[in-house]
Design an enzyme around this catalytic site. Structure first.
Site, PDB file in Angstrom:
ATOM      1  CG  ASP A  59      -2.109   0.864   1.500  1.00 47.01           C
ATOM      2  OD1 ASP A  59      -2.229   1.641  -0.186  1.00 47.01           O
ATOM      3  OD2 ASP A  59      -2.670   1.350   2.034  1.00 47.01           O
TER       4      ASP A  59
ATOM      5  CD  GLU B 159      -5.711  -2.005  -1.141  1.00 47.14           C
ATOM      6  OE1 GLU B 159      -5.698  -2.485   0.431  1.00 47.14           O
ATOM      7  OE2 GLU B 159      -6.529  -1.295  -0.913  1.00 47.14           O
TER       8      GLU B 159
END
Length: 385
Positions: free
Chosen positions: A9, A103
């Protein structure tokens, strides 16, 4: 054999992108979002220490952190850097799922035979930062749920490995809010009966939890126990969505054509939001009465908003339809899809706009797609009845 699943992320992605192009923003409490009536799309860690959070109204955020600098988001920049990150990862990882604009999930099961999974992941994260200049956090564990929670706990710029033998030890003391799928309503419901930690939740009978919160109860119970068999699916699992309209009688009526296009965009955009997709490429197709077929496309910042997509479609149509010959078919395709929700594109829109989309989507889901429509698209429907 236990799986090796990585969750990556990007740290405060929108903020990091802005700081990449303007180093004067480093260390400044920064809010990315719309104007005074807009909402926070992203914020720096400096702003978060004052209680600022994503999706918070800008006015409230500035009351909490009056010294913050507010900037309108640049989705073109973020989309480009997202593509750059994706390219770096795809060149090295065997299976990649792009869960959103910033992500990623990676399945690197079996790579321990050649070199350590953690070492490999760490080297990949360093490559991403070196080639893009953007910071990120990651966690390596046995499934998507545990690795995602791990990434959240490791931020910012964190690196965490949670082996199978340590999953319960890692999860147990955490708040149930850390579990994906546990929103505010579920958290409040469980808190009222004293369930606030993952350990307490994991020790509940799964059937009782299902009776309390419905069909998602079993899934939440499994996640609390570190169980998640969902595979890492390449983000290209769905490459595009499209629709076409063939006329019963060839037409040159521009107003009619554009009204139909608006209705087609509205239908596809609702599908994007319902399935949590964002598109980055718009393609329009026309077929003339002599069967000549032409297409034109453009790249856009990731979105699923009707008004943004309608503008792109109508501009493409005006550029493409130049022969003034009757048309027998028009079509639209949205491609370059990634997982995500409309909220990340709220840089120019107000709280009212976000509320409008949410209200319209709720009505469509409850009463059917035709329950509510934009005026331009609805005009044609009324005429045809």
């Amino acid at each position: 054999m236990a799986r090796s699943i990585v969750h990556m992320d990007m740290d405060t992605f929108f903020v990091s992108c802005e700081r990449l192009t303007n180093s004067k923003l480093n260390g400044v409490p920064l809010i990315i979002g719309g104007g005074d009536r807009g909402v926070v799309a992203s914020c720096s860690y400096e702003a978060r220490t004052f209680g600022v959070r994503s999706a918070m109204p800008i006015k409230m955020a500035l009351r909490l952190c009056p010294q913050a600098k507010v900037m309108k988001g640049d989705m073109e920049l973020y989309s480009k850097l997202s593509h750059d990150i994706t390219q770096v990862i795809e060149e090295k990882a065997p299976i990649v799922e792009k869960a959103s604009i910033d992500e990623f999930y990676l399945d690197i099961t079996g790579m321990d035979r050649f070199h350590g999974c953690y070492q490999w992941t760490n080297e990949l994260s360093q490559s991403i930062t070196k080639e893009t200049g953007l910071p990120l956090s990651f966690a390596l564990s046995v499934n998507k749920t545990v690795s995602k929670i791990g990434t959240g706990e490791s931020k910012p710029i964190g690196k965490l490995e949670i082996p199978e033998t340590m999953v319960k030890t890692f999860l147990n003391p955490l708040s149930i809010q850390k579990i994906p799928m546990v929103g505010d309503v579920t958290f409040q419901l469980l808190s009222r009966i004293g369930i606030r930690t993952i350990q307490t939740l994991s020790e509940m009978p799964a059937e009782v939890l299902q009776q309390m919160i419905g069909k998602n109860g079993i899934d939440i119970w499994k996640k609390a126990n570190g169980i998640d068999n969902n595979p890492v699916e390449p983000y290209t699992e769905r490459k595009s969505i499209s629709t076409e309209h063939t006329f019963g009688q060839d037409t040159i009526d521009i107003q009619k054509l554009k009204s139909i296009l608006v209705g087609m965009v509205e239908k596809l955009a609702f599908q994007l939001r319902s399935e949590e997709w964002l598109t980055s490429t718009v393609v329009i197709k026309i077929r003339y009465s002599n069967f000549d077929t032409e297409t034109k496309q453009c790249r856009i910042p990731y979105t699923s908003a009707d008004h943004t997509l309608t503008r792109s479609v109508t501009e493409l149509f005006d550029k493409l339809y130049q022969r003034r010959m009757r048309l027998r078919l028009i079509g639209i395709r949205f491609s370059g899809l990634v997982r995500g929700t409309y909220q990340i594109n709220m840089f120019e829109d107000t709280e009212e706009m976000l509320s409008l989309y949410q209200a319209m989507d709720r009505m469509k889901k409850r009463y059917g797609f035709d329950a509510v429509a934009r005026c331009a698209g609805a005009t044609l429907k009324v005429k045809n009845k």
